[in-house]
Design a protein around this motif. Structure first.
Motif, PDB file in Angstrom:
ATOM      1  N   ALA A 141       0.890  -1.164   0.000  1.00  0.00           N
ATOM      2  CA  ALA A 141       0.000   0.000   0.000  1.00  0.00           C
ATOM      3  C   ALA A 141       0.925   1.210   0.000  1.00  0.00           C
ATOM      4  CB  ALA A 141      -0.899   0.019   1.229  1.00  0.00           C
ATOM      5  N   THR A 142       0.490   2.295  -0.584  1.00  0.00           N
ATOM      6  CA  THR A 142       1.345   3.476  -0.612  1.00  0.00           C
ATOM      7  C   THR A 142       1.690   3.923   0.807  1.00  0.00           C
ATOM      8  OG1 THR A 142       0.494   4.164  -2.747  1.00  0.00           O
ATOM      9  CG2 THR A 142       1.505   5.868  -1.399  1.00  0.00           C
ATOM     10  N   THR A 143       0.697   3.961   1.673  1.00  0.00           N
ATOM     11  CA  THR A 143       0.898   4.322   3.074  1.00  0.00           C
ATOM     12  C   THR A 143      -0.285   3.800   3.886  1.00  0.00           C
ATOM     13  OG1 THR A 143       1.089   6.151   4.666  1.00  0.00           O
ATOM     14  CG2 THR A 143      -0.116   6.612   2.641  1.00  0.00           C
ATOM     15  N   GLY A 175       4.986   2.359   0.308  1.00  0.00           N
ATOM     16  CA  GLY A 175       5.742   3.392  -0.369  1.00  0.00           C
ATOM     17  C   GLY A 175       6.068   3.162  -1.826  1.00  0.00           C
ATOM     18  N   CYS A 176       5.592   2.127  -2.436  1.00  0.00           N
ATOM     19  CA  CYS A 176       5.970   1.807  -3.810  1.00  0.00           C
ATOM     20  C   CYS A 176       5.163   2.563  -4.869  1.00  0.00           C
ATOM     21  CB  CYS A 176       5.793   0.306  -4.035  1.00  0.00           C
ATOM     22  SG  CYS A 176       7.317  -0.526  -4.431  1.00  0.00           S
ATOM     23  N   TYR A 199       2.291  -2.061  -8.572  1.00  0.00           N
ATOM     24  CA  TYR A 199       1.407  -2.684  -9.560  1.00  0.00           C
ATOM     25  C   TYR A 199       2.222  -3.334 -10.677  1.00  0.00           C
ATOM     26  CZ  TYR A 199      -2.292  -0.147  -7.173  1.00  0.00           C
ATOM     27  OH  TYR A 199      -3.165   0.329  -6.217  1.00  0.00           O
ATOM     28  N   GLY A 200       3.330  -2.724 -11.043  1.00  0.00           N
ATOM     29  CA  GLY A 200       4.228  -3.334 -12.020  1.00  0.00           C
ATOM     30  C   GLY A 200       4.827  -4.626 -11.488  1.00  0.00           C
ATOM     31  N   LEU A 201       5.231  -4.622 -10.228  1.00  0.00           N
ATOM     32  CA  LEU A 201       5.753  -5.840  -9.606  1.00  0.00           C
ATOM     33  C   LEU A 201       4.684  -6.923  -9.551  1.00  0.00           C
ATOM     34  CD1 LEU A 201       7.797  -4.342  -6.614  1.00  0.00           C
ATOM     35  CD2 LEU A 201       8.695  -5.228  -8.779  1.00  0.00           C
ATOM     36  N   VAL A 215      -1.833  -5.648  -3.871  1.00  0.00           N
ATOM     37  CA  VAL A 215      -1.757  -4.203  -3.651  1.00  0.00           C
ATOM     38  C   VAL A 215      -3.148  -3.760  -3.237  1.00  0.00           C
ATOM     39  CG1 VAL A 215      -1.146  -1.944  -4.598  1.00  0.00           C
ATOM     40  CG2 VAL A 215      -0.020  -3.999  -5.492  1.00  0.00           C
ATOM     41  N   VAL A 216      -3.242  -3.122  -2.083  1.00  0.00           N
ATOM     42  CA  VAL A 216      -4.530  -2.664  -1.562  1.00  0.00           C
ATOM     43  C   VAL A 216      -4.400  -1.188  -1.233  1.00  0.00           C
ATOM     44  CG1 VAL A 216      -6.255  -2.939   0.250  1.00  0.00           C
ATOM     45  CG2 VAL A 216      -5.022  -4.939  -0.599  1.00  0.00           C
ATOM     46  N   GLU A 217      -5.304  -0.378  -1.790  1.00  0.00           N
ATOM     47  CA  GLU A 217      -5.216   1.058  -1.554  1.00  0.00           C
ATOM     48  C   GLU A 217      -6.604   1.680  -1.443  1.00  0.00           C
ATOM     49  OE1 GLU A 217      -1.325   2.652  -2.642  1.00  0.00           O
ATOM     50  OE2 GLU A 217      -1.906   1.978  -4.647  1.00  0.00           O
TER      51      GLU A 217
END
Length: 139
Positions: A46-48, A74-75, A80-82, A92-94
């Protein structure tokens, strides 16, 4: 409108994902999503953790976070590319994303064989943003 072409460009690393026409390529090489089958083995990004609003969003995120192998932060779009590459990011959860934050990512993940939807499992489209409220999940 449904997104049909997506690009993630990490110019500093000279890495580019392009998803379209049923295929995703990474630096011109076809890739396929893949990853952990069980949550207990999953690496989740997650971004944060601060992007999840008090109440429902935080409760659901914390419940999921407690079940994965490792939560990472922080990615941004790189996660999402990974995920599309089947390397290092299983989930990925946001929340609280703008349509401009995620719409180009959808074709990259989906055309690599992954899944990307809102938290209810509904497709991400231009019309669905008001319902999804920027809550997205990719695997």
């Amino acid at each position: 409108g449904r997104p049909i072409l997506g690009v993630i460009d990490q110019c500093v690393l000279r890495e580019r994902w392009v998803g379209a026409n049923g295929q995703t390529v990474f630096n011109k090489q076809p890739i396929r999503a893949g990853g952990a089958i069980k949550l207990k083995d999953a690496m989740m990004y997650a971004t944060t953790p601060h992007m999840f609003g008090a109440g429902l969003e935080t409760e659901r995120f914390e419940a999921l976070r407690s079940q994965v192998k490792r939560p990472l932060y922080g990615c941004d779009c790189y996660a999402y590319g990974l995920c599309a590459s089947g390397f290092g990011a299983d989930l990925v959860v946001e929340a609280d994303l703008g349509i401009y934050d995620y719409m180009a990512l959808v074709p990259v993940v989906i055309n690599a064989g992954g899944c990307m939807s809102d938290w209810q499992g509904q497709p991400l489209t231009l019309q669905s943003h008001e319902v999804s409220k920027g809550r997205v999940v990719a695997a």
